[in-house]
Design an enzyme around this catalytic site. Structure first.
Site, mmCIF file in Angstrom:
data_model
loop_
_atom_site.group_PDB
_atom_site.id
_atom_site.type_symbol
_atom_site.label_atom_id
_atom_site.label_comp_id
_atom_site.label_asym_id
_atom_site.label_seq_id
_atom_site.Cartn_x
_atom_site.Cartn_y
_atom_site.Cartn_z
ATOM 1 C CE1 TYR A 178 -3.746 -1.923 -0.453
ATOM 2 C CE2 TYR A 178 -4.629 -0.842 1.476
ATOM 3 C CZ TYR A 178 -4.808 -1.651 0.381
ATOM 4 O OH TYR A 178 -6.037 -2.170 0.130
ATOM 5 C CE LYS A 183 7.413 -17.466 1.278
ATOM 6 N NZ LYS A 183 7.152 -18.913 1.480
ATOM 7 C CG ASP A 240 4.624 -20.967 2.375
ATOM 8 O OD1 ASP A 240 4.929 -20.236 3.326
ATOM 9 O OD2 ASP A 240 5.410 -21.807 1.911
ATOM 10 C CG ASP A 280 -5.880 -8.164 -0.849
ATOM 11 O OD1 ASP A 280 -7.098 -8.308 -0.613
ATOM 12 O OD2 ASP A 280 -5.463 -7.652 -1.894
#
Length: 416
Positions: free
Chosen positions: A161, A230, A283, A307
């Site tokens: 963003y 991540k 993940d 998101d």
């Protein structure tokens, strides 16, 4: 610039105290943005359902004074081209503190990448809060969708963003690539044709998001806060997000390490129960929300991860059509439909109004009007159980009767 906002004569503003708690009058003025596309369908239904719940809960002693403010296509029609988000709309949302909006589309050629993103950035609404829960009877691809019950705290002001990007082969990209390769000694596989994006993640941005998530777990007696990241690949952005989250839990909330860490736990000062602060790589988390969703309660994550995860979790409990959401700063709160504008259905009284109605339920709870919020939850449960539902549910529910958007809203009112 002309003003098109008509302030209700009988209402009062919500105000905020020094500790960021709200003073909510009995007739608060609540700004609303109708929204584009199907916003014209779902927003009036939401207002009728909320008004009915408030009237039922408080017998006329409380009443929302709705004040329309403008964004998107409706704003352009009123204020002029390139004014999809007028300054007076932003000022009203900030001044009145609590608002709600339908879905918005970004006008072509308007010079704004996204009206939703701009709203969040201009008002520093750094939390996107997305609760995910299952209503019995709602069609779901899972065998046990009722085990999915968590709240996502998605960081709203950093990560993608922040929007620092340079188009491939542009002057900006070439300058940055030259700096990275020559000054910083970095290698790019295809330097000539690479677009470049910068992903800022700060300690301050991380801390204020995680602080909100942990405080929510305390206030709502949740057993855990999970930091999703991540960081195994992006060590100095998402990895730092994880490390700063753990540090905040320990320094501000008194969390202590479990075994040798990094997981830690703190004692809820309100209940005495322990809250575990843990982390999962993004993940792996995508797999675990399908296989072991009951192990997660509150989730704190960065923008892009949030998101993906919010919509994936919504799919597990019936889809984005009934997924509510809120954008929050320390003082300003804007509740929103989380789905798109679906222009092909606009004005047809067809789509599911559940997302915006449940966002309004969040709004009422934020205002401290929990009795009205509880009525909306029970009305949603009972309406779904009656199998008088909009097309998205009716086509997947045996023995269902399809009703319109407004018909579903009326069904909810009848169930109160």
């Amino acid at each position: 610039m002309s003003s098109f906002i008509q302030v209700p004569p009988q209402g009062q503003k919500i105000t905020v105290n020094a500790d960021m708690s709200l003073n909510v009058p009995s007739m608060p003025i609540i700004p609303f943005i109708e929204g584009d596309g199907t916003g014209r369908d779902v927003t009036p239904v939401m207002i009728r359902v909320v008004d009915a719940a408030v009237a039922k809960a408080y017998g006329g002693a409380r009443q929302i004074q709705w004040m329309e403010v403008f964004a998107g296509e409706k704003a352009i029609a009123l204020y002029g081209e390139h004014l999809g988000l007028p300054a007076e709309t932003l000022a009203a949302l900030k001044d009145y503190l609590v608002s709600i909006k339908g879905p918005l589309t970004t006008p072509v050629g308007g010079g704004i990448r996204s009206l939703n993103v701009t709203l969040r950035q201009e008002l520093d609404m750094y939390v996107c809060q997305r609760p995910v829960r299952y209503f019995s009877g709602v069609p779901s691809p899972l065998k046990e969708p009722e085990k999915t019950n968590m709240v996502i705290f998605r960081e709203n002001s950093e990560d993608i963003y922040a929007g620092i990007e340079f188009e491939a082969e542009s002057e900006g990209a070439q300058k940055l690539i030259q700096f990275l390769t020559i000054e910083m000694g970095q290698k790019l596989r295809f330097p000539v044709t690479s677009g470049i994006g910068i992903k800022p993640v700060s300690r301050e941005g991380t801390e204020r998001l995680v602080r909100k998530a942990i405080q929510y777990a305390i206030d709502h007696n949740k057993p855990s806060v999970t930091v999703v990241h991540k960081g195994n690949i992006m060590k100095y952005t998402e990895g730092a997000f994880r490390d700063w989250a753990y540090a905040l839990a320990q320094t501000e909330f008194g969390a202590v390490l479990i075994d040798h860490g990094p997981w830690c736990q703190l004692q809820n000062p309100k209940t005495g129960a322990f809250i575990v602060v843990k982390d999962v790589i993004a993940d792996a988390f995508m797999q675990q929300i399908l296989m072991r969703p009951a192990e997660y309660a509150v989730v704190a994550t960065l923008n892009l991860n949030g998101d993906y995860l919010s919509d994936a979790l919504a799919a597990q409990v019936g889809g984005i059509g009934i997924a509510p959401g809120a954008n929050l700063s320390d003082s300003v709160a804007c509740f929103e439909a989380t789905h798109g504008t679906s222009p092909k259905y606009a004005g047809k009284d067809y789509v599911n109004p559940g997302s915006l109605i449940l966002s309004a339920e969040m709004m009422l709870r934020h205002m401290g009007w929990s009795e009205a919020a509880d009525l909306i939850i029970s009305a949603m449960e009972n309406a779904v159980a009656s199998k008088r539902v909009t097309y998205d549910f009716a086509r997947l529910m045996e023995g269902a009767t399809q009703v319109s958007c407004s018909g579903f809203g009326q069904e909810m009112i009848d169930q109160m």
